[in-house]
Design a protein around this motif. Structure first.
Motif, PDB file in Angstrom:
ATOM      1  N   ARG A  34       0.802  -1.362  -0.028  1.00  0.00           N
ATOM      2  CA  ARG A  34       0.010  -0.110   0.002  1.00  0.00           C
ATOM      3  C   ARG A  34       0.735   1.403  -0.037  1.00  0.00           C
ATOM      4  O   ARG A  34       0.238   2.247  -0.334  1.00  0.00           O
ATOM      5  CB  ARG A  34      -0.838   0.007   1.255  1.00  0.00           C
ATOM      6  N   TYR A  37       1.980   2.537  -3.856  1.00  0.00           N
ATOM      7  CA  TYR A  37       0.933   2.868  -4.863  1.00  0.00           C
ATOM      8  C   TYR A  37       1.204   4.145  -5.807  1.00  0.00           C
ATOM      9  O   TYR A  37       1.061   4.081  -6.873  1.00  0.00           O
ATOM     10  CB  TYR A  37      -0.267   3.120  -4.444  1.00  0.00           C
ATOM     11  N   TRP A  38       1.952   5.029  -5.310  1.00  0.00           N
ATOM     12  CA  TRP A  38       2.175   6.236  -5.760  1.00  0.00           C
ATOM     13  C   TRP A  38       3.337   5.952  -7.088  1.00  0.00           C
ATOM     14  O   TRP A  38       3.081   6.784  -8.082  1.00  0.00           O
ATOM     15  CB  TRP A  38       3.120   7.200  -5.158  1.00  0.00           C
ATOM     16  N   SER A  43      -1.085   4.987 -10.380  1.00  0.00           N
ATOM     17  CA  SER A  43      -1.326   5.559  -8.925  1.00  0.00           C
ATOM     18  C   SER A  43      -2.139   4.576  -8.043  1.00  0.00           C
ATOM     19  O   SER A  43      -3.037   4.703  -7.471  1.00  0.00           O
ATOM     20  CB  SER A  43      -1.750   6.769  -8.680  1.00  0.00           C
ATOM     21  N   SER A  44      -2.182   3.186  -8.269  1.00  0.00           N
ATOM     22  CA  SER A  44      -2.940   2.222  -7.857  1.00  0.00           C
ATOM     23  C   SER A  44      -2.305   0.804  -7.631  1.00  0.00           C
ATOM     24  O   SER A  44      -1.380   0.684  -8.177  1.00  0.00           O
ATOM     25  CB  SER A  44      -4.375   2.000  -8.798  1.00  0.00           C
ATOM     26  N   LEU A  45      -2.899   0.087  -6.758  1.00  0.00           N
ATOM     27  CA  LEU A  45      -2.338  -1.439  -6.694  1.00  0.00           C
ATOM     28  C   LEU A  45      -2.842  -2.349  -7.601  1.00  0.00           C
ATOM     29  O   LEU A  45      -2.849  -3.453  -7.518  1.00  0.00           O
ATOM     30  CB  LEU A  45      -2.733  -1.886  -5.418  1.00  0.00           C
ATOM     31  N   CYS A  47      -3.122  -4.322 -10.526  1.00  0.00           N
ATOM     32  CA  CYS A  47      -1.978  -5.023 -11.317  1.00  0.00           C
ATOM     33  C   CYS A  47      -2.703  -5.645 -12.390  1.00  0.00           C
ATOM     34  O   CYS A  47      -3.380  -6.758 -12.380  1.00  0.00           O
ATOM     35  CB  CYS A  47      -1.083  -5.878 -10.746  1.00  0.00           C
ATOM     36  N   LEU A  56       5.707  -2.701  -7.714  1.00  0.00           N
ATOM     37  CA  LEU A  56       5.149  -2.182  -6.278  1.00  0.00           C
ATOM     38  C   LEU A  56       5.886  -3.078  -5.313  1.00  0.00           C
ATOM     39  O   LEU A  56       6.236  -2.370  -4.232  1.00  0.00           O
ATOM     40  CB  LEU A  56       3.460  -2.836  -6.146  1.00  0.00           C
ATOM     41  N   SER A  60       8.038  -1.049  -1.916  1.00  0.00           N
ATOM     42  CA  SER A  60       7.440  -1.079  -0.702  1.00  0.00           C
ATOM     43  C   SER A  60       8.348  -1.575   0.569  1.00  0.00           C
ATOM     44  O   SER A  60       8.837  -2.364   0.426  1.00  0.00           O
ATOM     45  CB  SER A  60       6.313  -2.206  -0.938  1.00  0.00           C
TER      46      SER A  60
END
Length: 259
Positions: A34, A37-38, A43-45, A47, A56, A60
Motif C-alpha cells: 500500500r 501505490y504512488w 497510482s493504484s495497486l 496489477c 510495487l 514497498s
C-alpha cells in the motif's frame, strides 16, 4: 548484465491474473504494498502483469519488512519458525474507501472498530455508525468468533450499499498492524475503551467501541505520503537517525566555509 528470467513462474502468474478477470490486487503472506501505490503508472495497486507486481513489491517498505523482519514485533522467546512466502493474488474490485472498517479482537471479543480511511470525513459513517457497528458485530459473532486460530487478531471488512458485510483480510494483533484511530496501548490494556460507550451501548455485553472521523476539521493527509520521499530525507526531518543529522550539519557547515 542480463536480468534473470522466470518463464514458468511468469506464465503461472499471468494465467492466474487472466483467471481472475485480468486485474488483481497483490500481497505477500501478511502485507500488501500500500505504501508504494504512488510509483505505479495508474497510482493504484491494480496489477495486470507480473511486471506491475514486481514494481510495487520492489518499492514497498511493507514488503521489505515482511521479507527481512517478519517477526520484529514478536515477544516470545521461541526461535523464528521457517517461513515459506506466498504470492497472494485477489480479483480486483473497486471498493469505496468510506465503506472499509478495521476490527480489533482480543480474547475472542470484538473490542474496537475503526474507520479504515481515517484521513477523510464521511458523512454517512457519522450518521449510521450505530447501524454499522451492529451489523459488523453480528457478522463477527456469526462467521468469525471462536473460529479463528488465534484469540487475538485484527480483521478488515467492507460494508456495501445494501448493508452486507464482506470479509477482506486478517492481520496480527500488534504494532505491525496499523491501529488507525486507536492506539495499541489502549487496545492491549483496555483503558479508555469502555468509557466511550453511550448509555444505550453500555447495556449490551461486549459492545465494541466505534471510532470514526467526526468532522471535516480533523481531515489529515494520507499516512503513505512520507513513503514517496527517500528514507534519508525522512530520517533527517524527524531526527530519527542522529548520525545522518550530524553528517548533514557537517556538510552544511563545510559549504558555508567555502563561500
Amino acid at each position: 548484465v542480463q536480468a534473470p528470467e522466470f518463464p514458468e513462474f511468469t506464465a503461472k502468474v499471468q494465467e492466474a491474473i487472466s483467471s481472475l478477470g485480468g486485474s488483481v490486487f497483490p500481497k505477500l503472506n501478511w502485507s500488501a504494498p500500500r505504501d508504494a501505490y504512488w510509483i505505479a503508472m495508474n497510482s493504484s495497486l491494480k496489477c495486470k502483469a507480473l511486471s506491475d507486481i514486481f514494481l510495487l513489491f520492489k518499492s514497498s517498505d511493507f514488503i521489505t519488512r515482511d521479507l527481512t523482519q517478519p517477526f520484529i514485533h514478536c515477544t516470545d522467546d521461541s526461535p523464528d519458525p521457517s517461513l515459506g512466502y506466498e504470492l497472494v493474488l485477489r480479483k480486483w474490485c473497486e471498493l469505496i474507501p468510506g465503506a472499509e472498517f478495521r476490527c480489533f479482537v482480543k480474547e475472542n471479543k470484538l473490542i474496537g472498530i475503526s474507520q479504515r480511511d481515517y484521513t477523510q470525513y464521511y458523512d454517512h459513517i457519522s450518521k449510521q455508525h450505530e447501524e454499522i457497528c451492529r451489523s459488523i458485530q453480528e457478522f463477527f459473532k456469526k462467521h468469525i468468533q471462536y473460529k479463528f486460530l488465534d484469540e487475538d487478531f485484527v480483521f478488515d471488512v467492507y460494508r456495501d450499499s445494501r448493508g452486507k458485510i464482506w470479509l477482506i483480510d486478517f492481520n496480527p494483533f500488534g504494532e505491525v498492524t496499523d491501529s488507525l484511530l486507536f492506539t495499541w496501548e489502549e487496545l492491549i490494556s483496555g483503558r479508555n475503551l469502555k468509557g466511550e460507550q453511550g448509555e444505550g451501548e453500555a447495556t449490551e455485553q461486549d459492545y465494541p467501541v466505534f471510532r470514526c472521523t467526526n468532522s471535516k476539521v480533523t481531515v489529515q493527509p494520507s499516512p503513505y505520503l512520507s513513503y514517496r520521499l527517500p528514507k534519508d530525507f525522512v530520517d533527517l526531518s524527524t531526527g530519527e537517525d542522529v548520525h545522518k543529522l550530524i553528517d548533514f550539519l557537517k556538510l552544511v557547515r563545510s559549504s558555508e566555509k567555502n563561500f
